[in-house]
Design an enzyme around this catalytic site. Structure first.
Site, short mmCIF file in Angstrom:
data_model
loop_
_atom_site.label_atom_id
_atom_site.label_comp_id
_atom_site.label_asym_id
_atom_site.label_seq_id
_atom_site.Cartn_x
_atom_site.Cartn_y
_atom_site.Cartn_z
N CYS A 196 -2.91 8.81 5.93
CA CYS A 196 -1.62 8.82 6.65
C CYS A 196 -1.84 9.06 8.15
O CYS A 196 -1.19 8.45 8.99
CB CYS A 196 -0.71 9.92 6.11
SG CYS A 196 -0.30 9.74 4.37
N CYS A 229 0.82 -1.20 0.00
CA CYS A 229 0.00 0.00 0.00
C CYS A 229 0.86 1.26 0.00
O CYS A 229 0.35 2.37 -0.06
CB CYS A 229 -0.92 0.02 1.21
SG CYS A 229 -1.94 -1.44 1.33
#
Lengths: 156, 405
Positions: free
Chosen positions: A125, A55
């Protein structure tokens, strides 16, 4: 994550991706705080490893806890990922130090988003950083015979 | 004195050569005529300029000027070439063969054709990015009308075996289309020697202006026709209507002439600089060159820096060096490069890749600076990478059960 992107008009995505990095992200990327490794064999060190190489993001976040007071005395990270992922984990370690474990559980990914001015495409994030904190706390709890906390899963 | 930022993204677009601009300027103001105005001097001037440019363009690829159809660029050329053949040769069949590493302008055109009832075979590529000729031949059916394989790849620069592909196409009476955007003007391309029937290319990848390109359409052995995709005044032998972009065409012609004269010298110089860059960067542990290194454009290098993420890597120097990454952390898809994945690269290596595209104006000083900046950033980020630490401790990262999102 996806629903956030599609809510935005096209030109805005373009603008945000183009200007993806705020001053604060650049500062954390250039001068990351608390990069490193704590001794995970120690009973008072909790380690969280989240994300996946496929990812494009992997974060490892560690906390060292003072057993007597429950205060986090040290925090370290290492991150494979983009500038926002590095900045989110760097900021997270700064915030963790000096907090008790119970206070640390309260850190929300949106606090990181706000502090770093992360654009919508980079919210994942901050979610990853929150996951890393929780995972480190649970690792610490497990090592010390405490029940693992159950967290609601956030959308990446 | 080194001037920053440095441009190393010449596969995306190239700066225009000042000599091209100079040739174009009079055609914006002084000679502004419509090349289709047949009955006054303004039109004659424009037509003359277009005819001259058409010869310059044709000469670069060994074609006849009558075989050049001006378009707005290679996306239009890809659409016109593929959809035009599909519609024109509908009575012969409906099957097209292409490959998975084509540009989106080809792949999405093929997807469109599938939605309208066509059949498309997408050939896989080998680990070096080249197609397997045996697979190509085996994919041909009685209904096959077109093989669409690119000349050189935009991400990794590998050059497909064009001559061998055209031999197979001829043997089976199938037309051969090639998207040659990255190759024309960079390496010798000759439509007759290469056996290409239809070919799309564009000016802005070869130091010309944006918004102008060409589709080569063969007129002899065999005579090829494509159905127009836009209705209008019947310009360009009825294949592409629309008032000709005279200044753009003049610039395109000049860019082709310069390429023809300077290509060999540029390529020799750039391949030395590319090799210097590649050799220096692959000195770093755990770095890999993507794609076939022998059959490759002289000015392109695609390198994966394992255990660091491409976008994070770019951030270390993107104020000073313009590069592209195979990681797509900012794009809505979050998927890494489909071209690198087609080579069989794991997502982690695809996320860790950078594409270096050198060009006519790249200097050795710029390459030296790039080597230093990229190396320093890779080392810095590896110190920060948990994967690098695990690798150094001998942990097998592939055996870890990662939580996928």
């Amino acid at each position: 994550m996806y629903f956030l992107i599609f809510k935005l008009p096209y030109f805005q995505i373009f603008k945000l991706t183009k200007m993806a990095y705020s001053e604060k992200v650049i500062d954390h990327y250039s001068n990351p705080k608390n990069v490193g490794t704590l001794d995970k064999s120690k009973k008072n060190v909790g380690t969280g490893l989240v994300g996946a190489p496929e990812c494009g993001d992997v974060m490892r976040l560690q906390i060292e806890v003072d057993d007597a007071t429950g205060v986090i005395t040290d925090a370290k990270f290492k991150t494979f990922g983009c500038g926002s992922a590095i900045a989110s984990s760097s900021l997270a370690t700064e915030w963790l130090k000096g907090k008790t474990v119970d206070q640390a559980v309260q850190i929300d990914n949106m606090d990181l988003v706000e502090e770093l001015n992360l654009p919508p495409v980079k919210i994942h994030c901050s979610v990853l950083a929150e996951d890393a904190i929780k995972s480190a706390i649970n690792d610490y709890r497990k090592k010390n015979g405490l029940e693992e906390l159950v967290f609601e899963e956030k959308i990446h | 004195m080194l001037k920053l930022p440095i441009y190393l993204d010449n596969n995306a677009t190239t700066p225009m050569d000042p000599r091209v601009l100079e040739a174009m300027i009079p055609y914006f103001t002084e000679h502004f005529g419509n090349a289709a105005s047949r009955n006054h001097p303004f039109g004659w001037e424009a037509e003359e300029a277009v005819d001259y440019a058409r010869e310059q363009v044709a000469k670069l690829i060994g074609a006849d000027p009558k075989e050049i159809i001006f378009t707005s660029g290679a996306t239009e050329g890809d659409n016109l070439g593929i959809k035009g053949v599909y519609e024109m040769y509908a009575s012969k069949g409906n099957h097209i063969i292409t490959c998975t590493t084509e540009h989106k302008a080809v792949l999405d055109t093929c997807k469109h054709i599938e939605r309208t009832g066509g059949e498309v075979t997408y050939l896989e590529v080998k680990a070096d990015g080249l197609i397997d000729l045996k697979e190509l031949e085996a994919a041909i059916k009685p209904t096959t009308i077109l093989i669409a394989i690119m000349y050189a790849n935009n991400e990794i620069g590998v050059i497909q075996p064009v001559k061998e592909i055209s031999t197979i196409a001829k043997k089976h009476g199938v037309l051969f289309f090639s998207d040659a955007v990255q190759a024309v003007g960079k390496i010798p391309v000759d439509v007759n020697k290469d056996g290409i029937d239809i070919m799309a290319f564009t000016a802005h990848k070869m130091y010309g202006p944006k918004g102008i390109g060409a589709l080569y359409v063969r007129r002899k052995n065999p005579r090829v026709k494509v159905t127009a995709q836009m209705d209008g005044g019947g310009h360009e032998r009825g294949m592409r209507s629309g008032t000709l972009n005279v200044p753009g065409i003049v610039g395109f012609g000049k860019a082709c002439e310069l390429a023809r004269l300077e290509m060999a010298e540029d390529a020799a110089r750039l391949s030395i600089l590319r090799d210097k860059l590649e050799n220096a960067l692959t000195q770093i542990e755990e770095t890999y060159v993507n794609g076939n290194r022998e059959h490759r454009l002289p000015h392109v290098a695609n390198i994966s820096f394992k255990y660091v993420e491409g976008e994070g890597l770019l951030m270390g120097f993107n104020k000073n060096i313009a590069l592209s990454s195979g990681s797509a952390c900012t794009s809505a898809s979050l998927e890494p490069s489909y071209v690198l994945k087609a080579l069989g690269l794991g997502d982690d290596l695809a996320h860790s890749s950078l594409r270096f595209g050198l060009g006519r104006f790249t200097t050795e000083e710029q390459i030296d600076y790039t080597i230093k900046s990229v190396s320093e950033t890779v080392l810095k980020l590896r110190e920060m990478s948990p994967l690098w630490e695990m690798f150094k401790e001998g942990v097998d990262i592939d055996k870890i059960e990662w939580a996928h999102h």
